[in-house]
Scaffold this motif. Structure first.
Motif, PDB file in Angstrom:
ATOM      1  N   GLN A   1      -6.305 -29.922  38.208  1.00  0.00           N
ATOM      2  CA  GLN A   1      -7.512 -30.664  37.864  1.00  0.00           C
ATOM      3  C   GLN A   1      -7.687 -30.728  36.349  1.00  0.00           C
ATOM      4  N   PHE A   2      -7.462 -29.597  35.693  1.00  0.00           N
ATOM      5  CA  PHE A   2      -7.554 -29.556  34.232  1.00  0.00           C
ATOM      6  C   PHE A   2      -6.508 -30.463  33.593  1.00  0.00           C
ATOM      7  N   ALA A   3      -5.291 -30.450  34.117  1.00  0.00           N
ATOM      8  CA  ALA A   3      -4.214 -31.279  33.556  1.00  0.00           C
ATOM      9  C   ALA A   3      -4.540 -32.758  33.658  1.00  0.00           C
ATOM     10  N   ARG A   4      -5.150 -33.173  34.753  1.00  0.00           N
ATOM     11  CA  ARG A   4      -5.504 -34.584  34.898  1.00  0.00           C
ATOM     12  C   ARG A   4      -6.469 -35.024  33.799  1.00  0.00           C
ATOM     13  N   ILE A   5      -7.429 -34.162  33.470  1.00  0.00           N
ATOM     14  CA  ILE A   5      -8.368 -34.474  32.394  1.00  0.00           C
ATOM     15  C   ILE A   5      -7.647 -34.507  31.056  1.00  0.00           C
ATOM     16  N   LEU A   6      -6.760 -33.546  30.854  1.00  0.00           N
ATOM     17  CA  LEU A   6      -6.019 -33.451  29.593  1.00  0.00           C
ATOM     18  C   LEU A   6      -5.146 -34.667  29.372  1.00  0.00           C
ATOM     19  N   LEU A   7      -4.498 -35.125  30.404  1.00  0.00           N
ATOM     20  CA  LEU A   7      -3.536 -36.212  30.278  1.00  0.00           C
ATOM     21  C   LEU A   7      -4.201 -37.584  30.106  1.00  0.00           C
ATOM     22  N   ILE A   8      -5.501 -37.661  30.353  1.00  0.00           N
ATOM     23  CA  ILE A   8      -6.205 -38.923  30.114  1.00  0.00           C
ATOM     24  C   ILE A   8      -6.233 -39.257  28.641  1.00  0.00           C
ATOM     25  N   HIS A   9      -6.275 -38.236  27.782  1.00  0.00           N
ATOM     26  CA  HIS A   9      -6.425 -38.447  26.335  1.00  0.00           C
ATOM     27  C   HIS A   9      -5.105 -38.937  25.736  1.00  0.00           C
TER      28      HIS A   9
ATOM     29  N   ARG B   1       3.942 -30.278  35.034  1.00  0.00           N
ATOM     30  CA  ARG B   1       3.671 -31.677  35.381  1.00  0.00           C
ATOM     31  C   ARG B   1       4.560 -32.595  34.555  1.00  0.00           C
ATOM     32  N   ARG B   2       5.401 -33.327  35.207  1.00  0.00           N
ATOM     33  CA  ARG B   2       6.239 -34.316  34.535  1.00  0.00           C
ATOM     34  C   ARG B   2       5.384 -35.527  34.169  1.00  0.00           C
ATOM     35  N   CYS B   3       5.567 -36.017  32.941  1.00  0.00           N
ATOM     36  CA  CYS B   3       4.821 -37.169  32.468  1.00  0.00           C
ATOM     37  C   CYS B   3       5.787 -38.326  32.211  1.00  0.00           C
ATOM     38  N   GLU B   4       5.234 -39.473  31.924  1.00  0.00           N
ATOM     39  CA  GLU B   4       6.090 -40.623  31.640  1.00  0.00           C
ATOM     40  C   GLU B   4       6.963 -40.355  30.431  1.00  0.00           C
ATOM     41  N   GLY B   5       8.134 -40.961  30.413  1.00  0.00           N
ATOM     42  CA  GLY B   5       9.008 -40.811  29.264  1.00  0.00           C
ATOM     43  C   GLY B   5       9.782 -39.516  29.300  1.00  0.00           C
ATOM     44  N   ASN B   6       9.883 -38.878  28.139  1.00  0.00           N
ATOM     45  CA  ASN B   6      10.802 -37.757  27.971  1.00  0.00           C
ATOM     46  C   ASN B   6      10.095 -36.406  27.883  1.00  0.00           C
ATOM     47  N   SER B   7       8.836 -36.311  28.269  1.00  0.00           N
ATOM     48  CA  SER B   7       8.068 -35.089  28.064  1.00  0.00           C
ATOM     49  C   SER B   7       7.480 -34.572  29.364  1.00  0.00           C
ATOM     50  N   PHE B   8       7.161 -33.282  29.359  1.00  0.00           N
ATOM     51  CA  PHE B   8       6.421 -32.736  30.487  1.00  0.00           C
ATOM     52  C   PHE B   8       5.506 -31.615  29.999  1.00  0.00           C
ATOM     53  N   LEU B   9       4.537 -31.298  30.838  1.00  0.00           N
ATOM     54  CA  LEU B   9       3.464 -30.370  30.509  1.00  0.00           C
ATOM     55  C   LEU B   9       3.647 -29.077  31.285  1.00  0.00           C
ATOM     56  N   VAL B  10       3.468 -27.949  30.596  1.00  0.00           N
ATOM     57  CA  VAL B  10       3.490 -26.633  31.231  1.00  0.00           C
ATOM     58  C   VAL B  10       2.179 -25.941  30.882  1.00  0.00           C
TER      59      VAL B  10
ATOM     60  N   ALA C   1      14.806 -34.300  30.404  1.00  0.00           N
ATOM     61  CA  ALA C   1      13.508 -33.716  30.744  1.00  0.00           C
ATOM     62  C   ALA C   1      13.476 -33.280  32.203  1.00  0.00           C
ATOM     63  N   SER C   2      14.026 -34.095  33.088  1.00  0.00           N
ATOM     64  CA  SER C   2      14.054 -33.750  34.514  1.00  0.00           C
ATOM     65  C   SER C   2      14.870 -32.486  34.764  1.00  0.00           C
ATOM     66  N   ALA C   3      16.013 -32.389  34.094  1.00  0.00           N
ATOM     67  CA  ALA C   3      16.872 -31.220  34.279  1.00  0.00           C
ATOM     68  C   ALA C   3      16.191 -29.951  33.786  1.00  0.00           C
ATOM     69  N   LEU C   4      15.547 -30.016  32.608  1.00  0.00           N
ATOM     70  CA  LEU C   4      14.878 -28.837  32.067  1.00  0.00           C
ATOM     71  C   LEU C   4      13.670 -28.464  32.921  1.00  0.00           C
ATOM     72  N   GLU C   5      12.959 -29.469  33.405  1.00  0.00           N
ATOM     73  CA  GLU C   5      11.813 -29.197  34.280  1.00  0.00           C
ATOM     74  C   GLU C   5      12.256 -28.448  35.533  1.00  0.00           C
ATOM     75  N   ARG C   6      13.347 -28.888  36.125  1.00  0.00           N
ATOM     76  CA  ARG C   6      13.859 -28.216  37.328  1.00  0.00           C
ATOM     77  C   ARG C   6      14.285 -26.783  37.013  1.00  0.00           C
ATOM     78  N   HIS C   7      14.861 -26.617  35.833  1.00  0.00           N
ATOM     79  CA  HIS C   7      15.332 -25.283  35.437  1.00  0.00           C
ATOM     80  C   HIS C   7      14.173 -24.310  35.290  1.00  0.00           C
TER      81      HIS C   7
END
Length: 280
Positions: free
Chosen positions: A272-280, A251-260, A232-238
């Motif tokens: 700001q929107f992502a922070r609200i989204l990631l609460i759920h 936005r990198r999240c815990e584990g193996n996923s990230f948000l675009v 996930a880190s490598a793809l995020e950097r790419h």
């Protein structure tokens, strides 16, 4: 696609009949008023390549098990039914999502249902099926839908598919019907080609793509799931090096996923929107 008539002629029909899978449902003549089934065929494994010219790899990418094809008529109208059995419900939904693109389905008949005047697409459980009306005419309107409803009733009841997403995500009942689920490059090419270039060669397991609205402006959310945190880190950097002007927030999240998030909005607002989204 090769003609169905040629594929099912002669001894091939006999061979197909012997391999018909017991737990694959199919229509019989008389199941609907005036329905006459003229041909039934079954394809599994690499036999799918003999039926589809260039389309088989997409289904195999998602986890194809087998296909039952039926040609039928109701009065003077010809109908084609293609019933795909996939490896699981996620695979069936994924094929459905990229077959109808980003257009929303019609949940009045089934949760994952898309209909045009001459065709119906539906996913339920591990099955994806397509019903096509091969003959035109206004007097044939509704035939594809009627046959599709009958096929739907043959299939096992199933629960809502739980897509790879942010802890289930907010408003799941609404966004799942518009989501696109990608397992590989072919699904991405068919379902959301705008993201093909930045994700080319990316080592991901799945991408859940959801159209959204932020401050009244269109946005696209991508939830990218990888095999490990390192991948996930490598793809995020790419993809962070991509020059797409609207792909402003990753936005990198815990584990193996990230948000675009792709949107024509300031990065601060998307954060700001992502922070609200990631609460759920």
């Amino acid at each position: 696609m090769k003609t169905f008539l040629a594929l099912l002629s002669g001894c091939l029909i006999v061979a197909i009949a012997r391999t018909q899978v017991v737990d694959t449902p199919y229509l019989n003549s008389g199941d609907m008023p005036g329905l006459v089934v003229t041909r039934t065929g079954h394809f599994d494994g690499k036999a799918l390549f003999g039926y589809m010219d260039g389309g088989a790899e997409l289904y195999r990418e998602y986890g194809f098990v087998d296909l039952t094809v039926q040609e039928m008529r109701i009065e003077d109208h010809q109908i084609l039914v293609e019933l795909f059995r996939m490896q699981d419900a996620l695979a069936a939904f994924g094929v459905f999502s990229v077959s109808r693109g980003d257009r929303q389905g019609d949940d009045s008949t089934a949760r994952y249902w898309y209909q045009t005047p001459g065709q119906v697409l539906c996913a339920t459980g591990r099955y994806f099926f397509r019903v096509q009306r091969l003959t035109g005419g206004s007097d044939a309107s509704g035939l594809a839908r009627a046959v599709a409803v009958r096929v739907l009733h043959l299939l096992p009841d199933s629960d809502v598919v739980v897509l790879p997403w942010i802890a289930g995500g907010p408003n799941a009942q609404a966004w799942q019907r518009t989501a696109i689920l990608v397992f590989g490059p072919l699904g991405l090419q068919n379902g959301f080609p705008d993201w093909v270039d930045p994700l080319e060669g990316g080592d991901y397991r799945s991408i859940t793509i959801v159209p959204w609205s932020v401050d009244g402006k269109p946005a696209t959310i991508g939830w990218i799931h990888c095999a490990s945190a390192q991948v996930a880190s490598a793809l995020e950097r790419h993809i962070a090096t991509d020059t797409r002007p609207a792909w402003q927030y990753i936005r990198r999240c815990e584990g193996n996923s990230f948000l675009v998030i792709e949107a024509d909005l300031p990065a601060e607002r998307l954060a700001q929107f992502a922070r609200i989204l990631l609460i759920h």
